[in-house]
Design a protein around this motif. Structure first.
Motif, short mmCIF file in Angstrom:
data_model
loop_
_atom_site.label_atom_id
_atom_site.label_comp_id
_atom_site.label_asym_id
_atom_site.label_seq_id
_atom_site.Cartn_x
_atom_site.Cartn_y
_atom_site.Cartn_z
N ASP A 29 20.72 -114.23 -6.62
CA ASP A 29 20.37 -112.83 -6.80
C ASP A 29 19.13 -112.54 -5.95
O ASP A 29 18.14 -113.26 -6.04
N GLY A 30 19.20 -111.53 -5.15
CA GLY A 30 18.05 -111.20 -4.31
C GLY A 30 16.86 -110.75 -5.14
O GLY A 30 17.02 -109.99 -6.09
N HIS A 31 15.69 -111.21 -4.77
CA HIS A 31 14.47 -110.84 -5.49
C HIS A 31 13.90 -109.55 -4.89
O HIS A 31 13.60 -109.50 -3.70
N SER A 32 13.76 -108.53 -5.70
CA SER A 32 13.24 -107.23 -5.23
C SER A 32 13.99 -106.73 -4.00
O SER A 32 13.36 -106.31 -3.02
N PHE A 33 15.31 -106.79 -4.04
CA PHE A 33 16.06 -106.41 -2.84
C PHE A 33 16.21 -104.91 -2.66
O PHE A 33 16.61 -104.46 -1.59
N HIS A 34 15.92 -104.14 -3.70
CA HIS A 34 15.87 -102.69 -3.45
C HIS A 34 14.82 -102.41 -2.39
O HIS A 34 15.07 -101.75 -1.39
N ARG A 35 13.64 -102.95 -2.65
CA ARG A 35 12.53 -102.71 -1.75
C ARG A 35 12.81 -103.34 -0.39
O ARG A 35 12.57 -102.75 0.66
N PHE A 36 13.34 -104.57 -0.43
CA PHE A 36 13.64 -105.26 0.83
C PHE A 36 14.61 -104.44 1.68
O PHE A 36 14.45 -104.32 2.90
N ALA A 37 15.62 -103.87 1.02
CA ALA A 37 16.61 -103.08 1.75
C ALA A 37 15.96 -101.82 2.35
O ALA A 37 16.25 -101.44 3.48
N ASP A 38 15.09 -101.20 1.58
CA ASP A 38 14.38 -100.02 2.09
C ASP A 38 13.47 -100.40 3.25
O ASP A 38 13.45 -99.73 4.29
N ASP A 39 12.72 -101.47 3.06
CA ASP A 39 11.74 -101.88 4.07
C ASP A 39 12.39 -102.28 5.39
O ASP A 39 11.74 -102.33 6.43
N THR A 79 21.28 -98.68 -3.65
CA THR A 79 20.73 -97.68 -4.56
C THR A 79 19.78 -98.32 -5.53
O THR A 79 19.64 -99.54 -5.59
N ALA A 80 19.18 -97.45 -6.32
CA ALA A 80 18.11 -97.92 -7.18
C ALA A 80 18.51 -99.04 -8.12
O ALA A 80 17.94 -100.12 -8.10
N SER A 81 19.53 -98.80 -8.95
CA SER A 81 19.70 -99.71 -10.06
C SER A 81 20.67 -100.85 -9.83
O SER A 81 20.76 -101.75 -10.62
N CYS A 82 21.42 -100.80 -8.77
CA CYS A 82 22.45 -101.82 -8.71
C CYS A 82 22.50 -102.59 -7.41
O CYS A 82 23.48 -103.24 -7.11
N PHE A 83 21.46 -102.52 -6.64
CA PHE A 83 21.49 -103.35 -5.47
C PHE A 83 21.53 -104.80 -5.90
O PHE A 83 20.70 -105.28 -6.66
N GLU A 84 22.50 -105.46 -5.40
CA GLU A 84 22.60 -106.87 -5.71
C GLU A 84 22.94 -107.64 -4.45
O GLU A 84 23.66 -107.16 -3.60
N SER A 85 22.43 -108.77 -4.39
CA SER A 85 22.76 -109.62 -3.27
C SER A 85 23.25 -110.91 -3.89
O SER A 85 22.56 -111.91 -3.94
N ALA A 125 9.11 -112.50 4.10
CA ALA A 125 10.12 -113.48 3.70
C ALA A 125 10.88 -113.01 2.46
O ALA A 125 10.27 -112.73 1.43
N PRO A 126 12.20 -112.93 2.58
CA PRO A 126 13.00 -112.57 1.40
C PRO A 126 13.17 -113.80 0.50
O PRO A 126 13.00 -114.93 0.96
N SER A 127 13.48 -113.57 -0.76
CA SER A 127 13.78 -114.73 -1.59
C SER A 127 14.86 -114.40 -2.62
O SER A 127 15.13 -113.23 -2.89
N PHE A 128 15.45 -115.44 -3.15
CA PHE A 128 16.58 -115.31 -4.06
C PHE A 128 16.32 -116.16 -5.30
O PHE A 128 15.74 -117.23 -5.20
N ASP A 129 16.71 -115.67 -6.44
CA ASP A 129 16.66 -116.58 -7.58
C ASP A 129 18.07 -117.12 -7.82
O ASP A 129 19.05 -116.60 -7.31
N ALA A 130 18.14 -118.21 -8.55
CA ALA A 130 19.42 -118.90 -8.72
C ALA A 130 19.61 -119.29 -10.16
O ALA A 130 18.72 -119.85 -10.78
N ARG A 131 20.75 -118.96 -10.68
CA ARG A 131 21.11 -119.37 -12.03
C ARG A 131 22.30 -120.32 -11.92
O ARG A 131 23.23 -120.07 -11.18
N ILE A 132 22.26 -121.37 -12.67
CA ILE A 132 23.39 -122.28 -12.72
C ILE A 132 24.11 -122.06 -14.04
O ILE A 132 23.49 -122.05 -15.09
N VAL A 133 25.40 -121.85 -13.97
CA VAL A 133 26.18 -121.63 -15.18
C VAL A 133 27.33 -122.64 -15.18
O VAL A 133 27.95 -122.86 -14.14
N LEU A 134 27.55 -123.26 -16.32
CA LEU A 134 28.65 -124.23 -16.41
C LEU A 134 29.82 -123.59 -17.14
O LEU A 134 29.64 -122.98 -18.20
N TYR A 135 31.01 -123.74 -16.58
CA TYR A 135 32.20 -123.26 -17.26
C TYR A 135 33.11 -124.43 -17.56
O TYR A 135 33.43 -125.22 -16.68
N PRO A 136 33.52 -124.55 -18.83
CA PRO A 136 34.31 -125.74 -19.19
C PRO A 136 35.76 -125.70 -18.72
O PRO A 136 36.36 -126.74 -18.54
#
Lengths: 299, 299, 299, 299
Positions: A29-39, A79-85, A125-136
């Motif tokens: 997930d992009g960190h603060s990518f709304h701003r990054f996209a604007d900038d 857009t404001a609320s749903c920019f996702e990377s 520098a852009p950055s991303f956070d990472a979640r690991i999810v396990l599915y059985p």
């Protein structure tokens, strides 16, 4: 050893072993990518350069990228609320901390930036956070990707309507949010069509369906009608085009394709923009129930 | 919502809350950096460009970098067994997955590459893995950094001797390992001095002590004797030079510095190559026992 | 609230959510049960009173005991190295700390003690530790129980030979260990038969196979040949006896049993001492692939 | 080994190492104890037999009970919403699953039941759930116990007023809840005093303050004024009575007690009903900052 007096500090590194025999999903997930996209002046609602930059195939030469998994990329709208990377993939390893795919993704993103944005220097520098999810099980994996694609659709429809109101309708962003507040899907389609002559279903599939990377041996060929949308397509005369699957459900493919042809086809990484919610996609590519017993034994 | 049928997949995202009121340490490690260093022709045993590239101050403008913590960077040497690209820092947040400092570090590394290696294009994307370690008290934090610096010293002494034997002594890498097998510290000093005229203690402090970044309000000034070694130094006439601390233990600083002068000094990020094992460094910068009760209350 | 000033301490109670849609296995292990067995004069190698005390059916009236799971109880033998008081079961809940089955088991053990050991007062409080293990698929669950039964067999054969050497052969425990060191299974059988006239395969199935509790609707009936071995058996004329399954593999049961009869049979908790490694047991009782989606949604 | 084919299932037993150098707190909670208290006719609002049954000293002979920790037991009252059977203690071990203190507590509870409830047979097996909480510092530990004691006080005041209204005032339980709804502490005191002639502060300290077990070397002696309240008291002539500490804050103890006398006193386990929120208790028994480096090194 010189440091033995302090070596006890390693005992605080607690193990973070992942449960074996599960499907490991990494969600970026992009960190603060709304701003990054604007900038960086991303085109709205969809910036083709940004989408290209996140093309999962750019990671393809690295051994850590899943060999037979699926990657799905949501649209990097702005857009404001749903920019996702977002980018999800299934990988296998058994220590959380050893999963450096997030770092690899980040580093690839920055390295390829000048190619995709030749006229826009990276300002920071852009950055991303990472979640690991396990599915059985396989069902949860499929449902996860369905959830992501449904989310991509909902977000893109909203963003398309929103930016049409702003860019073509002359509304302020606040007014555009007001206009769309409480509207259902069909109303957004109607706004796009009646006010701006936009038939949402004619928009590029890439925006509406997101991108999915697959590694398989299905024979492929360029088709005329897809020119410019995705560079690689399943060979039309041997198997139904994935586009057809999108509308028609399960294709008659299994019968059609000869065992031989499939055997000869080399494993290839391909970028698709097809539907991954209906059965078609998954019938062609069943999520194998991984019983990595031998692997598990040496963990 | 469109995706509600599949939204249950979010239940598999288990919480990864970090224990409150502990010191969070993030340890980064280059992935396959032996090979990376070879592929990009790093100078051995120490490549100043690579060290500069990892200068923690490059991250400094980002709010996520610890406000009052310490960062320590081991030497990115390039021999077979001990190349490390380590950087440790204390940060605070309370969800593991939200710590994207590893991604930020990676992205900064790639972004600044052309500045530090203007003649060496990045051939592929580097990546780092990240371990999060929690330390409950100030003593463990100090011991952790002592352990890293001791490790840096041991590695650098070995590498310096090793590459002298190879580059100046004409040995093969295999022979050099043989020569050094089983030698203690004093013997490596002796090999360097008697065979190659190298006084190990005269080597740049940066190689022997690694780099430590601090954010504090201590007054600083350039000093003559440190020219070229570290760009910023503590003001000699107000407080003992950190070099002196290195040899002399605890400085008489506390008495000397007037309250007023300290108050005026702005918080600054500084790169030091001083000893962080003896008391001096820590007397100046006590690890505050963080009792983040108010913070903890809203977790 | 009066305690609000200190309520922040609850923030240190980190969540311990279990991964949904997995099989939860709880493995109990007696704490210092070698000593406990000695202190309470357990008969060796197998004490029927101790086995009866651990009869999983004693937990049966409690809702927390798995509704359709399987429990397997290893033999509580009492030799030095292999006394185990194990009991495994599959339960479902989603917070580790809420699984108080270990406490319930302990409390039942102590409460029923006077019934099983009327002449042996409990000298001190016994305790059990509990491990929770998650298995993502049915195969792992079956393999877990196979592993436990194989372990029970290996331990019981060793203990039977060991105590025959001590109790009937007049060896010291040290000598008995020496005699058995390095022997394979067939050699232990031979020692039992040639020296003590014991045919290991004639020993009660309960000792050789352990105990397994099942909850199912299979029709049951007492059979003559099993008198005294297990109190409840599958009805011989409608389905193959589980004993036969042990030797003959998969029974022809599926064809034989009429749908109607099965429907009428009430779910019952039964204690079996049959083979659970071969296919027979599992063909009758497939581990359902639990897709607890609705449950998962409200986690 | 016979079971080697299945031994891979052990790989699913993930490590559950506890962070070293923290204070480990185990919090026990009775499972469905409202019902259990009703089913066994507990006296309300406080049943002395039930309190005695949970006397932490009953665990005292077991090595696993904390050597120098503190245990605090809330009052096992029996009204609808706040019956708790809590006991907290600090122990040290480094694997969660090895902490079988919950099992030991349960087993002791059942074993001692006939002594405390000679006329009330145990109708079914009680059980307790257990939460492990780690606290990094001494302040959090003290605050935890303050929180528990404040909670005990609040619950006991409510329950005392509630049962007075029911048992002496003839109200139904529903009416009693209505009467107390929204009242603050002083109003409950007033209800007790004006309607029932009960001075809350004259109630046994055990009900108002709960029970705290300590293991220390402070000299002790029976005092007249505490007869029947707690069996063991600090020797009045050498140190202030803990009662005094309760009201008077920090005692002048440190000066008074001679070093010699303290040295002679053997470590003893004592049950106190004193205030543990104010400084007095903790001044006498500082929570040592455990720096178990040697221990940590061999984890």
């Amino acid at each position: 050893m010189a440091g033995s007096r302090w070596a006890y500090v390693r005992n605080f590194e607690l193990p973070d072993t992942l449960l074996p025999n599960t499907f490991i999903l990494l969600r970026l997930d992009g960190h603060s990518f709304h701003r990054f996209a604007d900038d960086h002046a991303f085109v709205k609602p969809n910036d083709l350069r940004a989408l290209e930059l996140m093309d999962p195939r750019s990671l393809g030469s690295d051994a850590r990228v899943p060999r037979c998994g699926s990657l799905h990329m949501g649209s990097p709208t702005s857009t404001a609320s749903c920019f996702e990377s977002l980018r999800s993939c299934i990988i296998d390893d058994n220590r959380k901390s050893h999963l450096c795919l997030c770092s690899l993704f980040t580093s690839t993103y920055v390295m390829l930036w000048p190619q995709c944005f030749p006229d826009t220097p990276l300002r920071y520098a852009p950055s991303f956070d990472a979640r690991i999810v396990l599915y059985p099980g396989a069902q949860e994996v499929r449902d996860y990707f369905s959830w992501r694609q449904a989310d991509t659709h909902v977000n893109n429809l909203y963003n398309t309507a929103f930016w049409a109101l702003v860019q073509q309708g002359g509304q302020t962003t606040k007014e555009a949010h007001e206009t769309l507040r409480g509207t259902v899907s069909s109303q957004k389609h109607e706004i796009l069509f009646s006010r701006f002559g936009i038939n949402y279903n004619d928009l590029p599939r890439q925006f509406r369906k997101g991108s999915t990377i697959v590694k398989d041996k299905l024979p492929i060929v360029k088709t005329d009608d897809d020119e410019g949308e995705a560079d690689i397509k399943i060979k039309a005369d041997s198997v139904p085009n994935e586009n057809d699957i999108d509308e028609a459900g399960v294709p008659a493919r299994e019968k059609a394709s000869s065992e031989k042809r499939r055997a000869r086809a080399a494993t290839q990484q391909r970028l698709l923009h097809c539907d991954i919610i209906a059965d078609g996609f998954w019938k062609l590519r069943p999520v194998s129930v991984r019983r990595m017993r031998s692997l598990a034994c040496v963990l």
